[in-house]
Structure formats: C-alpha cells, structure tokens
Design a protein around this motif. Structure first.
Motif, PDB file in Angstrom:
ATOM      1  N   PHE A  47       0.830  -1.202   0.000  1.00  0.00           N
ATOM      2  CA  PHE A  47       0.000   0.000   0.000  1.00  0.00           C
ATOM      3  C   PHE A  47       0.865   1.252   0.000  1.00  0.00           C
ATOM      4  CE2 PHE A  47      -2.749  -3.084   2.404  1.00  0.00           C
ATOM      5  CZ  PHE A  47      -3.693  -3.256   1.399  1.00  0.00           C
ATOM      6  N   THR A  48       0.444   2.248  -0.754  1.00  0.00           N
ATOM      7  CA  THR A  48       1.124   3.540  -0.728  1.00  0.00           C
ATOM      8  C   THR A  48       0.739   4.281   0.539  1.00  0.00           C
ATOM      9  OG1 THR A  48      -0.680   4.711  -1.852  1.00  0.00           O
ATOM     10  CG2 THR A  48       0.987   3.647  -3.252  1.00  0.00           C
ATOM     11  N   GLY A  49       1.474   5.336   0.874  1.00  0.00           N
ATOM     12  CA  GLY A  49       1.155   6.140   2.045  1.00  0.00           C
ATOM     13  C   GLY A  49      -0.238   6.726   1.956  1.00  0.00           C
ATOM     14  N   GLN A  50      -0.648   7.132   0.760  1.00  0.00           N
ATOM     15  CA  GLN A  50      -1.980   7.698   0.558  1.00  0.00           C
ATOM     16  C   GLN A  50      -3.062   6.646   0.790  1.00  0.00           C
ATOM     17  OE1 GLN A  50      -4.004  10.531   0.648  1.00  0.00           O
ATOM     18  NE2 GLN A  50      -2.503  11.352  -0.787  1.00  0.00           N
ATOM     19  N   GLU A  51      -2.824   5.414   0.314  1.00  0.00           N
ATOM     20  CA  GLU A  51      -3.784   4.330   0.516  1.00  0.00           C
ATOM     21  C   GLU A  51      -3.872   3.958   1.993  1.00  0.00           C
ATOM     22  OE1 GLU A  51      -3.583   1.846  -3.699  1.00  0.00           O
ATOM     23  OE2 GLU A  51      -2.059   1.504  -2.153  1.00  0.00           O
ATOM     24  N   VAL A  52      -2.729   3.901   2.669  1.00  0.00           N
ATOM     25  CA  VAL A  52      -2.713   3.596   4.099  1.00  0.00           C
ATOM     26  C   VAL A  52      -3.474   4.661   4.881  1.00  0.00           C
ATOM     27  CG1 VAL A  52      -1.258   3.422   6.152  1.00  0.00           C
ATOM     28  CG2 VAL A  52      -0.599   2.234   4.064  1.00  0.00           C
ATOM     29  N   SER A  53      -3.287   5.918   4.486  1.00  0.00           N
ATOM     30  CA  SER A  53      -3.988   7.020   5.140  1.00  0.00           C
ATOM     31  C   SER A  53      -5.502   6.855   5.003  1.00  0.00           C
ATOM     32  CB  SER A  53      -3.551   8.359   4.521  1.00  0.00           C
ATOM     33  OG  SER A  53      -4.268   9.434   5.082  1.00  0.00           O
ATOM     34  N   SER A  54      -5.953   6.424   3.819  1.00  0.00           N
ATOM     35  CA  SER A  54      -7.383   6.218   3.586  1.00  0.00           C
ATOM     36  C   SER A  54      -7.920   5.059   4.422  1.00  0.00           C
ATOM     37  CB  SER A  54      -7.637   5.942   2.100  1.00  0.00           C
ATOM     38  OG  SER A  54      -7.278   7.050   1.307  1.00  0.00           O
ATOM     39  N   ILE A  55      -7.202   3.917   4.400  1.00  0.00           N
ATOM     40  CA  ILE A  55      -7.635   2.753   5.188  1.00  0.00           C
ATOM     41  C   ILE A  55      -7.686   3.120   6.668  1.00  0.00           C
ATOM     42  CG2 ILE A  55      -7.095   0.389   5.876  1.00  0.00           C
ATOM     43  CD1 ILE A  55      -5.628   0.058   3.214  1.00  0.00           C
ATOM     44  N   SER A  56      -6.651   3.811   7.136  1.00  0.00           N
ATOM     45  CA  SER A  56      -6.543   4.183   8.538  1.00  0.00           C
ATOM     46  C   SER A  56      -7.676   5.106   8.959  1.00  0.00           C
ATOM     47  CB  SER A  56      -5.191   4.853   8.797  1.00  0.00           C
ATOM     48  OG  SER A  56      -5.043   5.186  10.150  1.00  0.00           O
ATOM     49  N   MET A  57      -8.042   6.050   8.095  1.00  0.00           N
ATOM     50  CA  MET A  57      -9.118   6.981   8.433  1.00  0.00           C
ATOM     51  C   MET A  57     -10.450   6.251   8.595  1.00  0.00           C
ATOM     52  SD  MET A  57     -10.172   9.879   9.261  1.00  0.00           S
ATOM     53  CE  MET A  57      -8.699  10.870   8.979  1.00  0.00           C
ATOM     54  N   PHE A  58     -10.744   5.301   7.697  1.00  0.00           N
ATOM     55  CA  PHE A  58     -11.973   4.520   7.828  1.00  0.00           C
ATOM     56  C   PHE A  58     -11.926   3.644   9.077  1.00  0.00           C
ATOM     57  CE2 PHE A  58     -12.616   5.788   3.483  1.00  0.00           C
ATOM     58  CZ  PHE A  58     -13.992   5.805   3.333  1.00  0.00           C
TER      59      PHE A  58
END
Length: 264
Positions: A47-58
């Motif tokens: 996962f990219t940092g942006q994808e991780v940020s999205s998963i983490s926010m949810f």
C-alpha cells in the motif's frame, strides 16, 4: 482477494481498534505503521502512504464508533462513561478546528508539519507526567464541572493542529482533558473516543472525494475494527486506572520518538 491478505487486514484492524477502545484514541497511531509495513513485509500487499492514510481513516471512524457504542452499552453501573456535555462542546470545537487545519496544511511544508507534530507529542508526554488533581475514577451520573468556553477554545486549537498533521488529535486531547480540565481518567478515555469519532466524520468525508481507497482491504480492516474496539472498551472498564494512565504515557512517548526519528 487473497485469503492471506483478508486475514492480515482483519487482524490489523482488530489490533488498531483494540487500542482505540482501550485508551480512547483514534487508533491511527497504532494502525498506520502496521498497515504500512506489515502487509508489505508479508508480501501480501504494497500500500502507498496515501492508501494507508485512507484505510486508517476509515478504521478510526468505525473503531471509534464501535468503541462509543460499547461504552454506551455498559450502562450506568460501569465506571467508564461518556460525558455528553464534554462531547458536545469539545466535539464541535475539534470538528471546526480540524476543517480549518486541513485547509492550512496545504500551505505548509512537510517538514514544518512534522516538527509541529513532534513538538505537540513532547508537550503531551509532559502533560501526562504532571499529577492530575482530578479523581481517577469517573462514575455515571457524576457531576463534572469544567470551563465550557475554555473547553471549546482548546479543542478548536487541538483540531487545527490535528487537521494540519493529519491525526485524530487524541494524543494531545487526552493529556489536556486530564491535566488542564481535570477530567477523571475513565471519563476522559470514554469521552475522547466520542470526540475522535466526531473529528473522523470530516476525515472520512474528505477521503471519499479521492480515488486512493483500496475498498476490499478497507472493508476487512473495518470488520476487524468492529471486533477489536468493543473488546478494548470492555477491558478499559475493568483495568486499574493507574495502569491505563501508564499505557497512555508509553503510547504517546513512543509516538514522540517515532516522529522525531523521522525528522532527524
């Protein structure tokens, strides 16, 4: 979707949300590095940092929601309670503050944002080490007095900073509630989780406008979160308050070390 990836995402969601319910944090402090490094290390996803940020926010959104529901379900006979007036005043402050901080962050250099995060983490550790004069245990129905104007202002400022650095803000909000507002530890932990949920609403809304959301991975992380957060909330209600405070200090201190290592 690979069965191993499903299992990994379920476990990571459970672990991050467990600490969310246990300590009243959003869980991103724990889940973000896990989501970034564990799937890659196991070779199941990158996962990219942006994808991780999205998963983490949810994950933060659903973990805090599940944790709040678990605390409410505990009822008046349990020691861990959500103070509704604090949620209203501080929740509104942090929501508007995070929206403002998100706008400001676009004009700041990444190094400046990291330094702000690092300084705040140190301040949070110092505040946690100051002995609190408030009663450690908070019971349902207990009258809690606090300066409403100050609570709104301080939560608004915390919201600005959390919006700038892209974090839920609980790592600084909890020490402020304990040391400055003198809210009992158990009430602080339960209430901060509800405030984090309000803060996460704006974050999720923002993520939905982007295309960097790996939906399948996010789904199984959320499912894990719905299991882990109630478990953490249940254990938090049973644990000695002294140990909960030590756990908070250790977690916030590790956050400070992690941030400053990335800066230096």
């Amino acid at each position: 979707m690979d069965i191993l990836l499903i299992i990994v995402m379920l476990v990571l969601g459970l672990v991050g949300s467990f600490f969310s319910g246990l300590l009243g944090i959003g869980g991103a402090i724990v889940s973000f590095p896990l989501l970034l490094f564990v799937p890659s290390a196991l070779g199941v996803a990158h996962f990219t940092g942006q994808e991780v940020s999205s998963i983490s926010m949810f994950q933060v959104f659903f973990a805090s929601l599940a944790g709040v529901m678990a605390y409410l379900k505990n009822g008046k006979n349990q020691p861990a309670v959500i103070h509704k007036k604090l949620v209203v005043y501080m929740g509104s402050g942090i929501l508007f503050g995070s929206l403002a901080g998100g706008l400001v962050s676009g004009y700041l250099d990444g190094n400046v944002i990291n330094i702000i995060y690092g300084v705040l983490a140190i301040i949070a550790v110092v505040l946690m080490l100051i002995p609190s004069k408030a009663k450690e245990d908070g019971l349902a129905g207990q009258e809690i007095t606090f300066n409403r104007t100050f609570a709104v202002v301080i939560s608004f400022l915390v919201g600005i900073v959390s919006g700038i650095v892209g974090a839920g803000g609980a790592f600084i909000l909890i020490p402020v509630m304990l040391t400055v507002l003198k809210i009992p530890t158990r009430i602080t932990i339960a209430t901060s989780l509800a405030i984090v949920f309000i803060s996460a609403i704006g974050g999720v809304a923002g993520k939905l406008t982007t295309a960097d959301i790996p939906w399948e991975a996010t789904l199984f992380t959320v499912i894990g979160s719905l299991i882990g957060a109630p478990l953490g909330s249940w254990l938090s209600a049973k644990m000695n308050v002294k140990y909960l405070r030590y756990a908070l200090i250790i977690l916030i201190a590790l956050t400070a070390v992690k941030v400053w290592m990335s800066i230096l």
